[in-house]
Motif scaffolding. Structure first.
Motif, PDB file in Angstrom:
ATOM      1  N   GLY A   8       0.812  -1.212   0.000  1.00 54.72           N
ATOM      2  CA  GLY A   8       0.000   0.000   0.000  1.00 54.72           C
ATOM      3  C   GLY A   8       0.841   1.255   0.000  1.00 54.72           C
ATOM      4  N   ALA A   9       1.955   1.229  -0.725  1.00 58.51           N
ATOM      5  CA  ALA A   9       2.953   2.288  -0.641  1.00 58.51           C
ATOM      6  C   ALA A   9       2.431   3.613  -1.182  1.00 58.51           C
ATOM      7  CB  ALA A   9       4.215   1.878  -1.396  1.00 58.51           C
ATOM      8  N   ALA A  10       2.683   4.679  -0.409  1.00 56.39           N
ATOM      9  CA  ALA A  10       2.395   6.034  -0.865  1.00 56.39           C
ATOM     10  C   ALA A  10       3.588   6.618  -1.608  1.00 56.39           C
ATOM     11  CB  ALA A  10       2.036   6.923   0.318  1.00 56.39           C
ATOM     12  N   THR A  11       4.788   6.130  -1.271  1.00 57.83           N
ATOM     13  CA  THR A  11       6.014   6.579  -1.921  1.00 57.83           C
ATOM     14  C   THR A  11       6.815   5.364  -2.377  1.00 57.83           C
ATOM     15  OG1 THR A  11       6.148   8.540  -0.499  1.00 57.83           O
ATOM     16  CG2 THR A  11       8.151   7.898  -1.666  1.00 57.83           C
ATOM     17  N   LEU A  12       7.217   5.357  -3.637  1.00 61.11           N
ATOM     18  CA  LEU A  12       8.135   4.345  -4.153  1.00 61.11           C
ATOM     19  C   LEU A  12       9.495   4.998  -4.319  1.00 61.11           C
ATOM     20  CD1 LEU A  12       8.861   1.580  -5.381  1.00 61.11           C
ATOM     21  CD2 LEU A  12       8.080   2.465  -7.600  1.00 61.11           C
ATOM     22  N   VAL A  13      10.505   4.468  -3.617  1.00 64.00           N
ATOM     23  CA  VAL A  13      11.879   4.936  -3.718  1.00 64.00           C
ATOM     24  C   VAL A  13      12.668   3.897  -4.505  1.00 64.00           C
ATOM     25  CG1 VAL A  13      13.980   5.533  -2.453  1.00 64.00           C
ATOM     26  CG2 VAL A  13      11.739   6.137  -1.495  1.00 64.00           C
ATOM     27  N   THR A  54      11.093  -0.378 -13.065  1.00 64.97           N
ATOM     28  CA  THR A  54      10.124  -0.061 -12.009  1.00 64.97           C
ATOM     29  C   THR A  54       8.748   0.274 -12.554  1.00 64.97           C
ATOM     30  OG1 THR A  54      10.897   2.217 -12.040  1.00 64.97           O
ATOM     31  CG2 THR A  54      11.829   0.778 -10.371  1.00 64.97           C
ATOM     32  N   ARG A  55       8.611   0.318 -13.859  1.00 69.43           N
ATOM     33  CA  ARG A  55       7.319   0.718 -14.411  1.00 69.43           C
ATOM     34  C   ARG A  55       6.206  -0.258 -14.045  1.00 69.43           C
ATOM     35  NH1 ARG A  55      10.837   3.785 -17.088  1.00 69.43           N
ATOM     36  NH2 ARG A  55      10.132   5.621 -18.248  1.00 69.43           N
ATOM     37  N   ALA A  56       6.532  -1.530 -13.916  1.00 73.42           N
ATOM     38  CA  ALA A  56       5.514  -2.499 -13.473  1.00 73.42           C
ATOM     39  C   ALA A  56       5.022  -2.164 -12.068  1.00 73.42           C
ATOM     40  CB  ALA A  56       6.078  -3.919 -13.510  1.00 73.42           C
ATOM     41  N   LEU A  57       5.949  -1.729 -11.206  1.00 77.97           N
ATOM     42  CA  LEU A  57       5.565  -1.345  -9.847  1.00 77.97           C
ATOM     43  C   LEU A  57       4.745  -0.063  -9.863  1.00 77.97           C
ATOM     44  CD1 LEU A  57       8.971  -1.999  -8.027  1.00 77.97           C
ATOM     45  CD2 LEU A  57       6.906  -3.418  -7.902  1.00 77.97           C
ATOM     46  N   LEU A  58       5.163   0.912 -10.656  1.00 81.13           N
ATOM     47  CA  LEU A  58       4.403   2.152 -10.760  1.00 81.13           C
ATOM     48  C   LEU A  58       2.977   1.877 -11.251  1.00 81.13           C
ATOM     49  CD1 LEU A  58       7.121   4.470 -12.350  1.00 81.13           C
ATOM     50  CD2 LEU A  58       6.225   4.621 -10.028  1.00 81.13           C
ATOM     51  N   ASP A  59       2.853   1.063 -12.293  1.00 80.44           N
ATOM     52  CA  ASP A  59       1.525   0.728 -12.821  1.00 80.44           C
ATOM     53  C   ASP A  59       0.646   0.097 -11.744  1.00 80.44           C
ATOM     54  OD1 ASP A  59       2.236   1.664 -15.321  1.00 80.44           O
ATOM     55  OD2 ASP A  59       2.756  -0.317 -16.114  1.00 80.44           O
ATOM     56  N   ALA A  60       1.215  -0.864 -11.007  1.00 80.54           N
ATOM     57  CA  ALA A  60       0.419  -1.586 -10.014  1.00 80.54           C
ATOM     58  C   ALA A  60       0.042  -0.696  -8.830  1.00 80.54           C
ATOM     59  CB  ALA A  60       1.194  -2.812  -9.527  1.00 80.54           C
ATOM     60  N   LEU A  61       0.978   0.114  -8.359  1.00 80.33           N
ATOM     61  CA  LEU A  61       0.699   0.993  -7.213  1.00 80.33           C
ATOM     62  C   LEU A  61      -0.306   2.080  -7.590  1.00 80.33           C
ATOM     63  CD1 LEU A  61       4.332   1.243  -5.842  1.00 80.33           C
ATOM     64  CD2 LEU A  61       2.369   0.363  -4.547  1.00 80.33           C
ATOM     65  N   GLY A 117      -4.252   2.756  -6.255  1.00 83.17           N
ATOM     66  CA  GLY A 117      -4.724   4.018  -5.710  1.00 83.17           C
ATOM     67  C   GLY A 117      -3.963   4.548  -4.515  1.00 83.17           C
ATOM     68  N   THR A 118      -2.786   3.962  -4.209  1.00 80.52           N
ATOM     69  CA  THR A 118      -2.060   4.410  -3.017  1.00 80.52           C
ATOM     70  C   THR A 118      -0.885   5.320  -3.336  1.00 80.52           C
ATOM     71  OG1 THR A 118      -0.544   2.491  -3.013  1.00 80.52           O
ATOM     72  CG2 THR A 118      -2.644   2.262  -1.824  1.00 80.52           C
ATOM     73  N   LEU A 119      -0.291   5.187  -4.519  1.00 82.32           N
ATOM     74  CA  LEU A 119       0.969   5.870  -4.809  1.00 82.32           C
ATOM     75  C   LEU A 119       0.764   7.366  -5.060  1.00 82.32           C
ATOM     76  CD1 LEU A 119       4.027   5.338  -5.240  1.00 82.32           C
ATOM     77  CD2 LEU A 119       3.544   5.239  -7.694  1.00 82.32           C
ATOM     78  N   LYS A 120       1.542   8.175  -4.350  1.00 81.63           N
ATOM     79  CA  LYS A 120       1.505   9.628  -4.523  1.00 81.63           C
ATOM     80  C   LYS A 120       2.815  10.170  -5.100  1.00 81.63           C
ATOM     81  CE  LYS A 120      -2.456   9.426  -2.462  1.00 81.63           C
ATOM     82  NZ  LYS A 120      -3.664   9.344  -3.335  1.00 81.63           N
ATOM     83  N   LYS A 121       3.919   9.511  -4.784  1.00 86.99           N
ATOM     84  CA  LYS A 121       5.221  10.065  -5.155  1.00 86.99           C
ATOM     85  C   LYS A 121       6.196   8.963  -5.547  1.00 86.99           C
ATOM     86  CE  LYS A 121       6.807  13.601  -2.877  1.00 86.99           C
ATOM     87  NZ  LYS A 121       7.362  14.472  -1.810  1.00 86.99           N
ATOM     88  N   LEU A 173      21.261   8.240   1.962  1.00 88.43           N
ATOM     89  CA  LEU A 173      19.943   7.646   2.157  1.00 88.43           C
ATOM     90  C   LEU A 173      19.082   8.452   3.126  1.00 88.43           C
ATOM     91  CD1 LEU A 173      20.488   3.763   2.311  1.00 88.43           C
ATOM     92  CD2 LEU A 173      19.632   5.148   0.427  1.00 88.43           C
ATOM     93  N   SER A 174      19.705   9.015   4.135  1.00 92.71           N
ATOM     94  CA  SER A 174      18.931   9.734   5.155  1.00 92.71           C
ATOM     95  C   SER A 174      18.261  10.986   4.603  1.00 92.71           C
ATOM     96  CB  SER A 174      19.836  10.117   6.330  1.00 92.71           C
ATOM     97  OG  SER A 174      20.857  11.010   5.908  1.00 92.71           O
ATOM     98  N   LEU A 175      18.644  11.415   3.401  1.00 96.02           N
ATOM     99  CA  LEU A 175      18.112  12.650   2.822  1.00 96.02           C
ATOM    100  C   LEU A 175      16.943  12.396   1.877  1.00 96.02           C
ATOM    101  CD1 LEU A 175      21.537  14.361   2.020  1.00 96.02           C
ATOM    102  CD2 LEU A 175      20.088  14.696   4.029  1.00 96.02           C
ATOM    103  N   LEU A 176      16.513  11.150   1.751  1.00 95.27           N
ATOM    104  CA  LEU A 176      15.436  10.830   0.819  1.00 95.27           C
ATOM    105  C   LEU A 176      14.088  11.333   1.342  1.00 95.27           C
ATOM    106  CD1 LEU A 176      16.458   7.191  -0.183  1.00 95.27           C
ATOM    107  CD2 LEU A 176      16.519   9.216  -1.642  1.00 95.27           C
ATOM    108  N   PRO A 177      13.313  11.999   0.479  1.00 93.72           N
ATOM    109  CA  PRO A 177      11.992  12.474   0.875  1.00 93.72           C
ATOM    110  C   PRO A 177      10.940  11.391   0.704  1.00 93.72           C
ATOM    111  CG  PRO A 177      12.423  13.154  -1.357  1.00 93.72           C
ATOM    112  CD  PRO A 177      13.646  12.391  -0.900  1.00 93.72           C
ATOM    113  N   GLY A 178       9.696  11.697   1.075  1.00 88.62           N
ATOM    114  CA  GLY A 178       8.593  10.782   0.803  1.00 88.62           C
ATOM    115  C   GLY A 178       7.697  10.540   1.998  1.00 88.62           C
TER     116      GLY A 178
END
Length: 323
Positions: free
Chosen positions: A79-84, A94-101, A105-109, A147-152
């Motif tokens: 149910g990810a809102a952000t895919l990093v 990653t397009r398969a993941l983007l399509d599925a997320l 209806g969960t992915l925002k970023k 890594l600590s600077l990643l947004p989302g």
């Protein structure tokens, strides 16, 4: 259409300083080494794309098979809102993941991270064009440092695909998994691609193809060093070698000097001597068993939740949750 955001955490001379440091450290010891990240200038990236299409090189096809089959399940579970995506490159896989997320209806970023600003910018623009309305926030940085600077927004799904984890030595993998766990809160997710232990001949041929594309890819690292450090390597004076280390369970790619030579590297302030037959290790590519992946993840504070392989059992994609 929303323009992508791009954060650049790399100083203007970051790559030059890093290459100098790696050359000085790797070529001055009793066993010469260079990290595989220096393969990937524009020429190296093009050669690697050719490698992924070779009949001998199964990992890309095998991982794609798993992602296409399991992306809807991954989206439903996380149910990810952000895919990093770490080491995103062109973000093709990653397009398969983007399509599925997005379908879920969960992915925002989407947050792709890569050390190449040009590759990252091109990928971010492509994703925005293909997925209008999706917020794309690219991060130019090194996953060993930034890594600590990643947004989302939570919950986040961090994807580290392509079997790239195998290029890290065991101690480096431990630090990497620890850094990802530190980034994530309990219940967030890590999606990991790992190539699996298999028949030696299959492995060696994947890294030493009949057409010689991998050999050219390997030698290209010397051209990168020549260009960036004003060095005088003769790439054609080195033979490409791929060796299976059964004890460590990894493939080593090496360049073997065909004759004695002295190489000047003015940009690094060093001179390096090679004996005839002496080898320079340019890549380690570890292969895994499920037990080892599960153990290393557990030591960093993850619990393995799902383990999927392609139909031939050559490559695994695992989903782990932060405890």
């Amino acid at each position: 259409m929303t323009n992508p955001v791009l954060d650049n955490h790399l100083s203007a001379d970051h790559m030059a300083r890093a290459l100098r440091a790696d050359v000085r450290a790797g070529l001055s010891g009793p066993r010469k080494t260079l990290p595989p990240k220096w393969f990937y200038d524009a020429t190296g990236s093009e050669l690697f794309e050719r490698i992924t299409e070779l009949p001998e090189y199964y990992p890309t096809r095998a991982e794609r098979e798993v992602l296409l089959a399991r992306a809807p399940e991954i989206a439903a579970v996380t149910g990810a809102a952000t895919l990093v995506e770490l080491g995103s490159g062109s973000s093709e896989k990653t397009r398969a993941l983007l399509d599925a997320l997005l379908a879920g209806g969960t992915l925002k970023k989407f947050v792709p991270m890569d050390v190449s600003v040009s590759a990252l910018s091109a990928a971010a623009r492509s994703i925005v064009e293909q997925y209008p309305g999706l917020l794309v926030h690219g991060v130019a940085g090194d996953f060993t440092e930034h890594l600590s600077l990643l947004p989302g927004d939570e919950p986040r799904l961090v994807a580290f695909l392509g079997g790239t984890i195998g290029n890290l030595l065991p101690g480096e993998r431990g630090k990497f998994f620890g850094a990802v766990r530190e980034l994530l809160g309990p219940g967030e997710w890590l999606l990991l691609g790992t190539d699996l232990v298999k028949d030696r001949q299959v492995l060696v041929e994947a890294y030493d193809d009949a057409q010689g594309v991998t050999a050219e890819f390997n030698r290209n690292v010397l051209r990168v060093v020549n260009r960036e450090l004003d060095a005088d390597f003769e790439p054609e004076a080195f033979e490409h070698v791929a060796v299976w280390d059964a004890e460590q369970e990894w493939i080593e790619m090496r360049l073997r000097a065909t004759r004695a030579m002295t190489v000047g590297l003015p940009g690094a302030g060093v001179e390096v001597r090679f004996a005839a037959g002496e080898e320079l290790r340019t890549e380690v590519s570890a292969k895994f068993r499920r037990e080892r992946v599960e153990q290393e993840l557990a030591e960093a504070g993850f619990e393995l939740a799902h383990w999927w392989t392609d139909t031939e059992g050559r490559f695994a994609v695992s989903l782990a949750t932060a405890r």
